[in-house]
Design a protein around this motif. Structure first.
Motif, mmCIF file in Angstrom:
data_model
loop_
_atom_site.group_PDB
_atom_site.id
_atom_site.type_symbol
_atom_site.label_atom_id
_atom_site.label_comp_id
_atom_site.label_asym_id
_atom_site.label_seq_id
_atom_site.Cartn_x
_atom_site.Cartn_y
_atom_site.Cartn_z
ATOM 1 N N ALA A 188 1.021 -2.717 -1.046
ATOM 2 C CA ALA A 188 -0.290 -2.121 -0.808
ATOM 3 C C ALA A 188 -1.118 -3.181 -0.082
ATOM 4 O O ALA A 188 -1.456 -4.214 -0.651
ATOM 5 N N SER B 17 -4.305 -4.473 2.438
ATOM 6 C CA SER B 17 -5.568 -4.233 3.117
ATOM 7 C C SER B 17 -5.636 -5.161 4.335
ATOM 8 O O SER B 17 -5.250 -4.764 5.429
ATOM 9 N N THR C 112 -4.032 0.432 3.026
ATOM 10 C CA THR C 112 -5.295 1.045 2.602
ATOM 11 C C THR C 112 -6.417 0.192 3.166
ATOM 12 O O THR C 112 -6.903 -0.719 2.527
ATOM 13 N N ASN D 82 -12.106 1.769 1.948
ATOM 14 C CA ASN D 82 -12.251 1.995 0.501
ATOM 15 C C ASN D 82 -11.719 3.352 0.070
ATOM 16 O O ASN D 82 -11.076 3.471 -0.969
ATOM 17 N N LYS E 42 -8.119 3.243 -0.510
ATOM 18 C CA LYS E 42 -7.766 2.525 -1.753
ATOM 19 C C LYS E 42 -7.945 3.460 -2.954
ATOM 20 O O LYS E 42 -7.147 3.458 -3.887
ATOM 21 N N VAL F 55 -7.420 3.404 -7.043
ATOM 22 C CA VAL F 55 -8.370 2.359 -7.443
ATOM 23 C C VAL F 55 -9.684 3.060 -7.816
ATOM 24 O O VAL F 55 -10.141 3.951 -7.108
ATOM 25 N N ALA G 142 -14.498 -4.713 -2.431
ATOM 26 C CA ALA G 142 -13.096 -4.424 -2.091
ATOM 27 C C ALA G 142 -12.263 -5.698 -2.082
ATOM 28 O O ALA G 142 -11.066 -5.674 -2.360
ATOM 29 N N MET H 98 -4.997 -2.302 -7.014
ATOM 30 C CA MET H 98 -4.138 -1.837 -5.912
ATOM 31 C C MET H 98 -2.660 -2.015 -6.265
ATOM 32 O O MET H 98 -1.832 -1.127 -6.028
ATOM 33 N N THR I 293 -5.721 -8.106 -0.618
ATOM 34 C CA THR I 293 -7.012 -7.714 -0.060
ATOM 35 C C THR I 293 -7.750 -9.001 0.287
ATOM 36 O O THR I 293 -7.687 -9.984 -0.445
#
Lengths: 415, 415
Positions: B279, B281, B307, B310, B313, B319, B329, B338, B355
């Motif tokens: 996952a 970001s 993702t 937001n 996510k 999330v 975030a 996440m 992230t």
């Protein structure tokens, strides 16, 4: 007309540990500065070799740029090689040592004894300030020649060249020296030979502007090099050619100068206030990576899925199980369903989906390695195209898939 | 001991259009063949320059390898430069032209008149077969020297070198010539200077095996070069050093020789029959891309999410909206959520989540550019670590994030 030679120093360049990117970077900058490079070489960390290389280069060029061999260790010998070429001794400079000491202090390190050697310069040369590291550059200059030794670390070398060397080279221009202006046209969607055929005589070697063609990772770049006695005329000539060539090549042209395909697609999405999502199988995240290479991409890229196995395609994108069973995961039907699912679940205006066989295993007679489907789902359309990029290696197939996916979206977004 | 020089021919190498990767590739292969490279240079498409370069190289080395300038166009002049150096004329070879004609026929092209020039060789030299393209290589050989001219296209050059040149170089080995054996140890998790300190005297320049250290994109590679009169002894010395260094460096060592971090992680997952989801970001798909660079990764990689905003996510990974509102975030809380969401929704045994702020914009005093959280969710644990990779550029921050994420998973999977 001034010309230049580049010497890169370091055993690592001669044993295959490192690819020399400094030469190419410097050559590009020199060409932009209207200075052709006539020779470049790599030599080992050896005083005699360095001296000989400078001597040989000095017979060919007015400007000699050296990178590497300015560090503090025993195998950093550019200082000594240059002194030997000039027939002078090394001289200690207290003020340089002070600067190096300050740099260590700022980084809260104690200064190793070894670093003192960096405060020595060949007699008759001067320091070129290094604002990023401890190794000062060395400058030798007379009426005819200029020799600049810079650190091998690319970031330090590049900053030193742009801040201290380039302005000096411009100031040494002689009356009547030509100016070069270089523009680039970036194309995708046809091979080199097709593009050369479309351009015909425009690519003649003795034409001014000269048009050269390079190919890198499926992107064809046309370099327009205009040469004139004054800068404005060269700029005008280059601009006219940019327009002329763009007209001939039409939709094959995706951008200019340093633009990447992802950047151009991002600009179009931003301008049109549209958003994008991705659903990737064989490319495994590379399309999303390329899109997010661009700073600010969060304003148009909502996100993506890497649905590598069938379960992920079903549960994450809502692809029907029966569709996969009937047509296989690598099929235009599944590709289209992935795009539709990604668009619907992300709420984005557009979705790109790809599914294919990147290899080396997994190919069959019906579905060989290199078979790829790319779908673009938009507000009113859902298009799927089939490609056959094989038989080539995994990286090649994946990269071509990404480029073609971005290009299909570019064409969909219009000009 | 034989030694070698490399000459690359082509204007594109001197104007910054192309980075010369042939030199580095050849140098690496030659080192593996126990032949040190003492000099390399790039020259333009000019008969006199090519001749001079061969002459200069010939004063330094027994083996001269030339790439480029063998094509059919007017600026392909390696044939002529070599003939000039040898003081001979070019001679036409009907049997070579026949081969080229056949190649064109097989590709269903008609042969352009221009290609006839490729059937000319300097008198006293012989053809080196090119099984991938039209440009034959050229071989000159006497008791003391060997000169081989190969095409500039990397794939053609590499095949020609390995099939035709390398065996010849081995056959020219003299009695008493040393053998080199090279092994690599690949490390992550400490800087170059820390590793050098841990190894101490083992890195002394005059030691045999010699141990060199290179750093590329956060990966530290230790090159162990063992030299002995027979191959077996060199192999034994290198193997002993691999063991010794691995013992000293412990967990910093992630692999050997050409292994990538993603490959090692994939092997561990395969061996333990575990699966992985991602996952992402700030890395925007690069972790998934690295994992799927490895052929066969579909057996352990279920898929991933990029993702980027937001909403993604929340909707894709579950999330909680409140968590993002409260901590932002980019926070350890959202990173952990996440990872937990990705693990749960994919059904995989492990999930990596990242992230962070890749920049250049988006940083604040509290959360600067380069701040990154990495979480690893496993069957029994959910760990989050904070990193600060800035202030550096976007590519740097993204790459380091990926490497550290893969490394955390590697350590979690144990040895």
């Amino acid at each position: 007309m001034q010309n230049a030679a580049i010497i890169t120093v370091g055993n690592e360049l001669l044993n295959g540990y490192a690819v020399d990117t400094n030469s190419s970077w410097l050559a590009g900058k020199l060409l932009l500065a209207s200075i052709p490079v006539v020779y470049s070489c790599s030599v080992s960390d050896d005083i005699e070799e360095i001296k000989e290389a400078i001597q040989y280069a000095s017979g060919k060029a007015d400007i000699i740029l050296i990178t590497g061999g300015l560090g503090p260790t025993d195998d950093d010998l550019t200082r000594n090689g240059l002194a030997k070429f000039l027939g002078v001794e090394l001289e200690y400079h207290d003020e340089i040592y002070d600067k190096i000491k300050k740099l260590f202090k700022a980084r809260k390190y104690s200064i190793p004894e070894k670093n003192k050697v960096q405060a020595y310069l060949p007699a008759g040369t001067s320091e070129i300030e290094n604002t990023l590291g401890t190794a000062p550059g060395i400058l030798y200059e007379n009426d005819k020649k200029i020799i600049a030794a810079m650190p091998g670390v690319p970031s330090e070398m590049q900053k030193m060249f742009e801040e201290s060397i380039l302005p000096k080279l411009f100031s040494r221009r002689r009356h009547g020296d030509d100016f070069f202006i270089i523009r680039k046209i970036k194309c995708i969607g046809a091979g080199e030979s097709t593009i050369a055929e479309m351009l015909g005589d425009l690519m003649a070697r003795d034409r001014n502007p000269q048009i050269n063609c390079t190919v890198s990772q499926g992107i064809i770049t046309l370099h327009i090099i205009a040469r004139a006695e004054d800068k404005k005329s060269a700029e005008k000539m280059a601009a006219e050619d940019v327009e002329k060539l763009s007209g001939i090549l039409g939709k094959l042209v995706y951008g200019f100068d340093e633009q990447s395909l992802a950047e151009v697609v991002g600009q179009k999405l931003s301008e049109q206030k549209k958003t994008l999502a991705t659903a990737e199988s064989c490319t495994g995240g590379l399309i999303a990576k390329m899109i997010t290479d661009i700073p600010g991409s969060s304003s148009y890229f909502t996100g993506g899925w890497v649905t590598y196995n069938n379960e992920a395609k079903i549960s994450q994108l809502g692809v029907e199980k029966g569709l996969i069973e009937k047509f296989g995961a690598v099929s235009s039907e599944v590709s289209a369903a992935m795009a539709a699912g990604a668009r619907q679940r992300s709420g984005a205006d557009f979705a790109i989906a790809v599914t294919g066989i990147a290899g080396p295993a997994g190919g069959t007679e019906q579905k060989p390695v290199g078979l790829v489907f790319i779908s673009i789902a938009g507000p009113r359309t859902l298009d799927t195209e089939q490609f056959l990029f094989g038989p080539r290696n995994r990286d090649f197939i994946r990269l071509r898939t990404c480029q073609n996916a971005l290009n299909l979206l570019r064409l969909k977004l219009g000009s």
